[in-house]
Design an enzyme around this catalytic site. Structure first.
Site, PDB file in Angstrom:
ATOM      1  N   ILE A   1       0.923  -1.039  -0.007  1.00 47.45           N
ATOM      2  CA  ILE A   1       0.046   0.024   0.001  1.00 47.45           C
ATOM      3  C   ILE A   1       0.898   1.120  -0.194  1.00 47.45           C
ATOM      4  CG2 ILE A   1      -1.759  -1.094   0.927  1.00 47.45           C
ATOM      5  CD1 ILE A   1      -1.139   0.044   3.642  1.00 47.45           C
ATOM      6  N   ASP A   2       0.319   2.646  -0.256  1.00 46.53           N
ATOM      7  CA  ASP A   2       1.110   3.411  -0.510  1.00 46.53           C
ATOM      8  C   ASP A   2       1.842   3.981   0.797  1.00 46.53           C
ATOM      9  OD1 ASP A   2       0.548   3.503  -3.446  1.00 46.53           O
ATOM     10  OD2 ASP A   2      -1.212   5.026  -3.012  1.00 46.53           O
ATOM     11  N   LYS A   3       2.886   4.607   0.673  1.00 41.38           N
ATOM     12  CA  LYS A   3       3.540   5.360   1.819  1.00 41.38           C
ATOM     13  C   LYS A   3       2.440   6.069   2.833  1.00 41.38           C
ATOM     14  CE  LYS A   3       6.345   8.964   3.201  1.00 41.38           C
ATOM     15  NZ  LYS A   3       7.148  10.241   2.829  1.00 41.38           N
TER      16      LYS A   3
ATOM     17  N   ARG B   1      -6.992   5.994  -5.493  1.00 41.87           N
ATOM     18  CA  ARG B   1      -6.750   7.537  -5.570  1.00 41.87           C
ATOM     19  C   ARG B   1      -6.965   7.907  -7.242  1.00 41.87           C
ATOM     20  NH1 ARG B   1      -0.598   7.655  -3.441  1.00 41.87           N
ATOM     21  NH2 ARG B   1      -1.004   9.953  -3.677  1.00 41.87           N
TER      22      ARG B   1
END
Length: 302
Positions: free
Chosen positions: A136-138, A236
């Site tokens: 998953i993204d930062k 997103r």
């Protein structure tokens, strides 16, 4: 020196990765595919591709490279381990933490923390991603499954590929979504304008996101999302595409947005079949404090 394995095709047929997997039980198919991808599998001195169809009498040479030294420093990052057994770990990643080392992020990553807290991790991915089945993204918080051995890794990765695992997210988005549910199907690929971004493009990979409205506020909507696919930045990109970008998103959202620790996106629920027992396991993680505080403020504003 590198070790070599010689395989002579007798009456086998089909793709070379499958044939080698049938003949060389001591190596996983993922490992064989990686060696093919890296050019370590050849016929008559020429590297071949994974979809190559074998022919009777061919001599296949597999050159096993020397194992790379894992130059990663274990760090005590006090990770929140939600579940752990001999095969799998479920961890609740905080916002602001990168999943694995990369250019610009050599340490302080989830992998560094895992190496400190977990004794064994799978080795299927390259040396900087031990145990990592998905990411998953930062600045997205929430649940990730981590494999402790290669068998578990392959089983969990297959569930992701076959869309049998369960992943639900909570997001706060700009705008008031008028309908209660929605399905977004739009292919995602790397943006031609900004290489750091993804975009909806005909050349992209298939991507499907489902969402359901949980609560509406003035100018914002709280939604639950379920992924069918797992493309980079999928939620997103998809939410921006339909006109309701994720609040706080520095890449895909408007400049005027809610202040937080990046996008208000949280991997709330994770479900999968246990790689050994076959038992369906489901885990949930509470929203980060900044997320809960922001929702409270929006509710009071209404």
């Amino acid at each position: 020196m590198d070790n070599q394995i010689e395989v002579i095709i007798k009456d086998e047929t089909g793709r070379i990765d499958k044939v080698l997997n049938d003949r060389l039980a001591e190596y996983s198919r993922s490992q064989l595919q990686q060696w093919i991808k890296d050019g370590h599998v050849s016929i008559d001195g020429k590297p071949i591709k994974a979809n190559y169809k074998v022919h009777t009498g061919e001599k296949i040479i597999i050159t096993i490279p020397e194992p790379e030294v894992l130059d990663l420093v274990p760090e005590n990052l006090d990770l929140t381990i939600v579940y752990e057994d001999e095969d799998v770990v479920v961890v609740n990643k905080p916002q602001g933490m990168v999943v694995h080392p990369s250019a610009g992020h050599p340490n302080g990553t989830l992998v560094n923390g895992l190496l400190y807290q977990i004794k064994n991790l799978s080795t299927i991915n390259d040396v900087v991603r031990p145990g990592i089945v998905h990411r998953i993204d930062k600045d997205t918080s929430g649940l990730l499954m981590v494999a402790k051995n290669d068998h578990a890794h392959e089983v969990l990765a297959k569930q992701l590929k076959d869309k049998t695992s369960l992943r639900k997210y909570i997001a706060l988005v700009h705008g008031e979504i008028p309908h209660e549910k929605g399905r977004i199907e739009a292919p995602i690929g790397r943006s031609k304008v900004n290489r750091k971004m993804q975009a909806i493009t005909e050349e992209g990979k298939s991507a499907v996101t489902h969402f359901e409205v949980l609560q509406r506020f003035e100018g914002y909507t709280l939604i639950e999302l379920q992924l069918e696919t797992g493309r980079t930045h999928q939620i997103r990109v998809h939410m921006q595409y339909i006109g309701y970008p994720v609040a706080g998103d520095p890449l895909y959202g408007p400049k005027k947005t809610l202040k937080g620790n990046g996008q208000f996106l949280h991997a709330k629920l994770l479900g999968f079949e246990h790689p050994t027992t076959g038992e369906m396991m489901v885990f949930e993680a509470p929203l980060p404090e900044i997320f809960k505080k922001t929702l409270k403020q929006l509710k009071e504003k209404d």
